[in-house]
Write a protein that holds these residues in place. Structure first.
Motif, PDB file in Angstrom:
ATOM      1  N   VAL B 115      13.491 -11.696   5.822  1.00  0.00           N
ATOM      2  CA  VAL B 115      12.397 -11.670   4.848  1.00  0.00           C
ATOM      3  C   VAL B 115      11.132 -11.401   5.656  1.00  0.00           C
ATOM      4  O   VAL B 115      10.930 -12.020   6.701  1.00  0.00           O
ATOM      5  CB  VAL B 115      12.293 -13.031   4.118  1.00  0.00           C
ATOM      6  N   PRO B 116      10.246 -10.477   5.198  1.00  0.00           N
ATOM      7  CA  PRO B 116       9.038 -10.210   5.984  1.00  0.00           C
ATOM      8  C   PRO B 116       8.221 -11.494   6.167  1.00  0.00           C
ATOM      9  O   PRO B 116       8.119 -12.287   5.236  1.00  0.00           O
ATOM     10  CB  PRO B 116       8.264  -9.198   5.137  1.00  0.00           C
ATOM     11  N   VAL B 117       7.654 -11.661   7.339  1.00  0.00           N
ATOM     12  CA  VAL B 117       6.990 -12.917   7.691  1.00  0.00           C
ATOM     13  C   VAL B 117       5.902 -13.297   6.689  1.00  0.00           C
ATOM     14  O   VAL B 117       5.764 -14.457   6.313  1.00  0.00           O
ATOM     15  CB  VAL B 117       6.472 -12.877   9.157  1.00  0.00           C
ATOM     16  N   ARG B 118       5.138 -12.309   6.195  1.00  0.00           N
ATOM     17  CA  ARG B 118       4.065 -12.637   5.246  1.00  0.00           C
ATOM     18  C   ARG B 118       4.629 -13.125   3.919  1.00  0.00           C
ATOM     19  O   ARG B 118       4.044 -13.984   3.276  1.00  0.00           O
ATOM     20  CB  ARG B 118       3.224 -11.395   4.974  1.00  0.00           C
ATOM     21  N   VAL B 119       5.795 -12.565   3.532  1.00  0.00           N
ATOM     22  CA  VAL B 119       6.431 -12.989   2.286  1.00  0.00           C
ATOM     23  C   VAL B 119       7.023 -14.379   2.461  1.00  0.00           C
ATOM     24  O   VAL B 119       6.857 -15.245   1.607  1.00  0.00           O
ATOM     25  CB  VAL B 119       7.527 -11.985   1.856  1.00  0.00           C
ATOM     26  N   LYS B 122       4.535 -17.053   2.151  1.00  0.00           N
ATOM     27  CA  LYS B 122       4.128 -17.237   0.750  1.00  0.00           C
ATOM     28  C   LYS B 122       5.198 -18.020  -0.008  1.00  0.00           C
ATOM     29  O   LYS B 122       4.892 -18.908  -0.770  1.00  0.00           O
ATOM     30  CB  LYS B 122       3.941 -15.868   0.074  1.00  0.00           C
ATOM     31  N   ILE B 123       6.448 -17.659   0.247  1.00  0.00           N
ATOM     32  CA  ILE B 123       7.556 -18.331  -0.450  1.00  0.00           C
ATOM     33  C   ILE B 123       7.569 -19.811  -0.107  1.00  0.00           C
ATOM     34  O   ILE B 123       7.679 -20.659  -0.981  1.00  0.00           O
ATOM     35  CB  ILE B 123       8.921 -17.697  -0.081  1.00  0.00           C
TER      36      ILE B 123
END
Lengths: 342, 162
Positions: B115-119, B122-123
């Motif tokens: 999962v992309p680090v920024r996502v 957020k999750i």
């Protein structure tokens, strides 16, 4: 440096090279089908700024397709550094490539970016790690198009999820000769694995070379896909090796004769077409991997396979060549290379 | 078999005509078939054609309606022809029709793995807020107002941080 990156891989006698690529798109820019030239330029600028300081795998230099000569483009494709689509691209596109020519990031292909790494033999974990590292760096600096359910979103739904294609190019002359390859070709799709020619989709299998890659990208962890492709390739390799020995023992003279004849032609021919050249290289590669020929290495043969392709050959010659001239140049180049190794 | 019209090229189009209950079979090459008939014959051999064929398969039986992505303007019909979506939002705009196709391509699966680090940050924040809200409700039910106030402040801080 031209040709295959010289780095030791495993199973070199059957596995030619390993490639992993990750397809990625950014959330704030339309995908290729709806991109304007403004978007394309903005994307290249973004990638320039993200990648310019990143030198872990050597400096990544931008190869601009808009200004590059068609022969050079095709040569990059023959060296597997860019895809056939990028080589033919009409828009503003290009690729960031390192000096060792084992890492490339294509920009404005079917997807915004395609990160890829290529290594000799079977080196799936290594190739994946390189792609994964670069991917992580980019993800820290910009928002990817990502969905919790569908994963990384791509232009074509066939690539969503991991966006990863892990492939290994295998040299399978014994499986071709015995006809057993057919059963592999039939059973692989059932396992979510594709077997294709050397340039991927729609390409023919030349010189007994086949590319084995994952078909499914959704619902599997990258590591699981890598392990699955690795396992399947190793099984195919074992089968190929066993058949090579079996064929050899069945008729030693005929086997050695075929290999030495091909070697003799390669070392002496004055005119060689691409097709004939690939067939002969396939025989010699088989001979070298079985220890029948020992004065040339498989790595040299891998390199010759790349160098003897039309555009790369013209790049070495430094000028455009007509097909007949190419066949002469190809024969000359191979003669010279093989004499050097003696 | 050779084309029955030009007798030169291989016949790859098969015409069947039924006139007064008698059947006539004609075998033609693509070129002659195009000349003779008004129907365009093209061999559908490309990868994209096959994929589009797969996408288009189920739609043909349904009433045509214009499905359009509000973000990029891509129409579903256009996607069927090219098998390329126009932007990330297309996946939601076309979800109803696209989801069964994705299931056919990849099986009944959802994304696992990277999962992309920024996502992912957020999750994890969203998950944390959801957990805290649940805790907050429990505290209020138990009339533990002091604890509830602390949790409320923590939620506020997380929301501002987003």
């Amino acid at each position: 440096m031209m040709g295959m990156p010289i780095e030791k891989g495993t199973e070199l006698d059957v596995a030619v090279s390993t490639r992993v690529r990750l397809a990625r798109n950014f959330a704030d820019i339309p995908f290729s089908a709806k991109m304007t030239s403004k978007h394309q330029n903005a994307l290249i600028d973004r990638m320039q700024s993200i990648i310019s300081d990143y030198t872990v795998y050597g400096k990544l230099m931008y190869a601009d397709m808009t200004t590059m000569h068609p022969v050079d483009r095709v040569s990059l494709m023959e060296r597997h550094l860019i895809s056939p689509d990028l080589a033919e691209s009409k828009g503003n596109s290009g690729a960031f490539i390192n000096e060792k020519e084992n890492v490339s990031i294509m920009v404005n292909e079917e997807d915004h970016i395609r990160i890829q790494a290529i290594f000799p033999g079977i080196m799936l974990e290594k190739a994946y790690k390189v792609c994964d590292d670069i991917d992580t760096i980019i993800a820290e600096k910009a928002d990817y198009a990502f969905d919790i359910k569908y994963g990384y979103l791509t232009s074509c739904p066939t690539n969503i999820g991991s966006g990863m294609r892990a492939s290994v190019m295998l040299h399978l002359p014994a499986l071709v000769m015995t006809g057993f390859l057919k059963s592999i070709l039939e059973s692989c799709p059932k396992l979510g694995v594709a077997v294709r020619g050397i340039y991927g989709e729609n390409s023919d299998a030349v010189g007994d070379m086949f590319q084995v890659s994952n078909q499914i990208t959704l619902g599997r962890k990258d590591e699981e896909t890598i392990a699955a492709i690795d396992g399947i390739c190793k099984q195919i390799i074992d089968r190929e090796k066993a058949l090579r020995l079996q064929l050899y023992r069945q008729n030693i003279y005929a086997f050695e004769d075929r290999i030495y004849r091909s070697y003799g032609i390669l070392k002496n021919a004055r005119v060689l077409s691409t097709q004939e050249c690939f067939k002969l290289l396939s025989d010699v590669r088989l001979g070298v991997s079985m220890g029948i020929i020992s004065d040339v290495s498989v790595l040299t043969l891998n390199e010759l396979l790349v160098l003897s392709q039309p555009a790369t050959l013209q790049k070495i010659a430094g000028k455009q060549l007509e097909p007949e001239e190419r066949d002469v140049k190809r024969a000359e180049m191979i003669r010279n290379r093989l004499q050097k190794t003696e | 078999m050779l084309c029955q019209n030009c007798h030169q090229k291989a016949a790859n189009v098969h015409f069947t005509q039924i006139i007064n209950n008698s059947k006539i079979d004609i075998y033609l090459c693509e070129e002659c078939a195009n000349k003779i008939s008004h129907v365009e014959f093209v061999s559908p051999f490309g990868f994209n054609d096959l994929i589009s064929g797969l996408f288009g398969y189920q739609v043909k039986q349904e009433a045509p309606e214009t499905l359009k992505c509000k973000n990029c303007g891509m129409e579903y019909e256009e996607f069927l022809k090219t098998s390329r979506v126009g932007c990330a939002q297309c996946y939601h705009a076309f979800e109803e029709k696209l989801d069964p196709i994705i299931k056919r391509l990849h099986g009944n699966a959802e994304h696992r793995g990277k999962v992309p680090v920024r996502v992912s940050s957020k999750i994890s924040t969203t998950n944390e807020i959801a957990k805290l809200k649940q805790l907050l409700n429990e505290c209020i039910k138990k009339e533990e107002y002091e604890e509830a106030a602390k949790i409320r402040d923590r939620i506020k801080a997380l929301e501002v941080g987003e």
